[in-house]
Design an enzyme around this catalytic site. Structure first.
Site, PDB file in Angstrom:
ATOM      1  N   VAL A  52       0.854  -1.190   0.000  1.00 14.08           N
ATOM      2  CA  VAL A  52       0.000   0.000   0.000  1.00 14.08           C
ATOM      3  C   VAL A  52       0.885   1.233   0.000  1.00 14.08           C
ATOM      4  O   VAL A  52       1.782   1.368   0.838  1.00 14.08           O
ATOM      5  CB  VAL A  52      -0.934   0.018   1.242  1.00 14.08           C
ATOM      6  CG1 VAL A  52      -1.702   1.326   1.312  1.00 14.08           C
ATOM      7  CG2 VAL A  52      -1.892  -1.170   1.206  1.00 14.08           C
ATOM      8  N   ALA A  96       4.512   4.006   2.944  1.00 11.71           N
ATOM      9  CA  ALA A  96       4.043   2.766   2.314  1.00 11.71           C
ATOM     10  C   ALA A  96       4.236   1.613   3.288  1.00 11.71           C
ATOM     11  O   ALA A  96       4.894   1.764   4.333  1.00 11.71           O
ATOM     12  CB  ALA A  96       4.831   2.488   1.039  1.00 11.71           C
ATOM     13  N   LYS A  97       3.690   0.491   2.977  1.00  6.07           N
ATOM     14  CA  LYS A  97       3.970  -0.728   3.735  1.00  6.07           C
ATOM     15  C   LYS A  97       3.621  -1.913   2.860  1.00  6.07           C
ATOM     16  O   LYS A  97       2.768  -1.807   1.964  1.00  6.07           O
ATOM     17  CB  LYS A  97       3.134  -0.774   5.019  1.00  6.07           C
ATOM     18  CG  LYS A  97       3.743  -1.645   6.099  1.00  6.07           C
ATOM     19  CD  LYS A  97       4.859  -0.925   6.820  1.00  6.07           C
ATOM     20  CE  LYS A  97       5.469  -1.773   7.911  1.00  6.07           C
ATOM     21  NZ  LYS A  97       6.415  -0.989   8.717  1.00  6.07           N
ATOM     22  N   GLY A  98       4.279  -3.030   3.124  1.00  5.62           N
ATOM     23  CA  GLY A  98       3.972  -4.238   2.375  1.00  5.62           C
ATOM     24  C   GLY A  98       3.941  -5.426   3.307  1.00  5.62           C
ATOM     25  O   GLY A  98       4.483  -5.376   4.416  1.00  5.62           O
TER      26      GLY A  98
END
Ligand code: NAD
Length: 435
Positions: free
Chosen positions: A79, A124-126
């Site tokens: 995201v 962001a992050k994943g």
């Protein structure tokens, strides 16, 4: 003007800020803090709508062949919450608890975190929903490479720069960087941070988050007029963040009386020898079996009678169920989202000084920023220079948040959100709405 809490896309009325539909939904937890700060900032309705939405949400299916020849399919997410201030920045985690909602919340937190310490990144992050502990190294490599290729069109030093998070490390970052470099046709080290030092990683990055926790704890103790020497500390989570924070706090003169990981928590009133515990955990893949303290439950660790509590494992460990029982004078949130929004007011009533996650654990992303700068410049700094610059940013950010909290008579969390949201909002105002 009071904020209209209806989202434009769905028309769904958001819960009142004092009412939580699901205390443990991390995105709601993040949003209720956002709402509170937005209201205090009198944020205009248009910007409120923009900042409540993630820019991009990517879901990828990740088929890999297991070592036994069978094909397994995992789900992964990335995201990009907001990139108004610069490339998206945020870790990748491998965990069974990973959901899109969690990744979205973590991506938003990254946006606010980068803005609190005023570095030119968005958030962001994943994550991949998987149990990395049940996978071999080669299975993890295949999973990492397939996940990376699934999100590759969005990755890049100017667009989205991942880093390690829960259950990922510098080896995983090396695979991400190699996969990206193979796709673009040249070696590009600046696409990830938290890499091995031999391939463009920064000195001091591995310790940066824990070091940042130590710095802000030290500053907060000063502010509260408490001596650091002999300060009794409990640390939940003994991975990258928790073990380094415990080690550096002990080196500053604190007595770390409790530590714990996913399998065991240990208490020793005399203080635990942290380098010894780190060596044990490295050798034995965790603290289980370490005999240097009495075994207590992970829940009991959180409510010990200590001066400082450092939750450095996962989110939602301090909730309305146990916040009343917390006895620490101060909480330094090493983890992201360890306290639910509903528990905030309980901690406030008890007079507990909370250094919020977006400030407390921002040391990691700050040195990630240094790493990105070094990679792009092709010129590497000494560890002393890295630590000196980190110290400066953490101390000034702590002072700015503290000053704002005094000026508006709000707690440190609300002040940190106010500072970061105002910085992100300001850039949006300057850039305008592209149409
Ligand atoms: P890690 O995987 O290195 O360590 C996590 C630790 O938490 C391990 O010791 C694990 O055993 C423990 N743990 C897991 N579940 C637990 C439970 N239920 N009870 C007690 N302990 C438990 O991860 P990390 O990198 O240290 O990250 C920890 C937290 O800090 C996460 O919230 C992460 O998002 C946040 N964070 C990490 C960084 C970083 O640079 N690594 C930066 C900012 C924030």
């Amino acid at each position: 003007m009071p904020i209209d809490r209806r989202l434009p896309a769905t028309g769904v009325v958001q819960p009142d800020k004092d009412h939580f539909l699901n205390e443990e939904n991390p995105f709601e937890a993040m949003m209720s803090r956002f709402d509170k700060a937005a209201e205090l900032l009198d944020l205009e309705q248009g910007l409120y709508k923009v900042l409540r939405q993630a820019e991009k949400q990517i879901i990828v299916s990740i088929p890999i062949t297991r070592d036994n020849g069978e094909v397994e399919v995992y789900e992964g997410y990335r995201v990009l919450y907001n990139t108004s201030r610069g490339p998206a920045k945020g870790g990748i985690r491998f965990d069974m608890q990973v959901t899109l909602e969690e990744v979205k919340a973590l991506a938003a937190w990254m946006t606010w975190k980068c803005a609190v310490v005023n570095i030119p990144f968005g958030g962001a992050k994943g994550g991949v929903k998987c149990d990395p502990h049940s996978m071999s190294i080669s299975e993890l490599e295949r999973l990492t490479r397939r996940y990376t290729s699934g999100i590759i069109r969005f990755l890049g030093p100017n667009s989205d720069v991942p880093a390690p998070d829960v259950n990922t490390n510098e080896r995983v970052m090396a695979w991400v960087m190699d996969t990206y470099s193979m796709h673009v046709g040249y070696t590009d080290t600046a696409v990830v941070t938290g890499k091995p030092v031999e391939m463009g990683g920064s000195l001091g990055r591995k310790e940066a988050t824990g070091r940042g926790c130590m710095i802000v704890t030290r500053e907060a103790l000063k502010h509260l007029g408490l001596p650091i020497k002999g300060t009794r500390v409990a640390v939940q989570g003994f991975g990258n963040v928790g073990s380094v924070a415990a080690d550096l706090l002990a080196k500053e003169g604190c007595r770390v009386v409790a530590i714990g990981d996913r399998n065991v928590a240990l208490y020793n009133e005399k203080g635990i020898d942290i380098p010894d515990a780190i060596a044990y955990a490295a050798k034995n893949k965790g603290l289980e079996g370490h005999k240097k303290g009495d075994q207590i439950s992970s829940a009991d660790l959180l409510t010990l009678d200590v001066d400082v509590l450092v939750p450095a494992a996962l989110e939602n460990v301090i909730t309305t169920k146990n916040a009343h029982d917390i006895r620490a004078k101060m909480i330094c949130e090493g983890a992201n989202g360890p306290t639910t929004a509903a528990a905030d007011s309980i901690l406030d009533e008890k007079g507990i000084f909370v250094i919020p996650d977006i400030l407390a654990n921002a040391g990691g992303v700050t040195v990630s920023y240094f790493e990105w700068v070094q990679d792009r410049g092709g010129y590497f700094w000494t560890e002393d220079v890295v630590n000196e610059r980190l110290e400066k940013i953490m101390c000034s950010s702590f002072s700015e948040v503290l000053a704002l909290s005094k000026r508006h008579s709000v707690n440190m969390r609300t002040a940190a959100y106010m500072l970061s949201i105002s910085r992100v909002a300001n850039v949006h105002r300057l850039r305008g709405v592209y149409a």
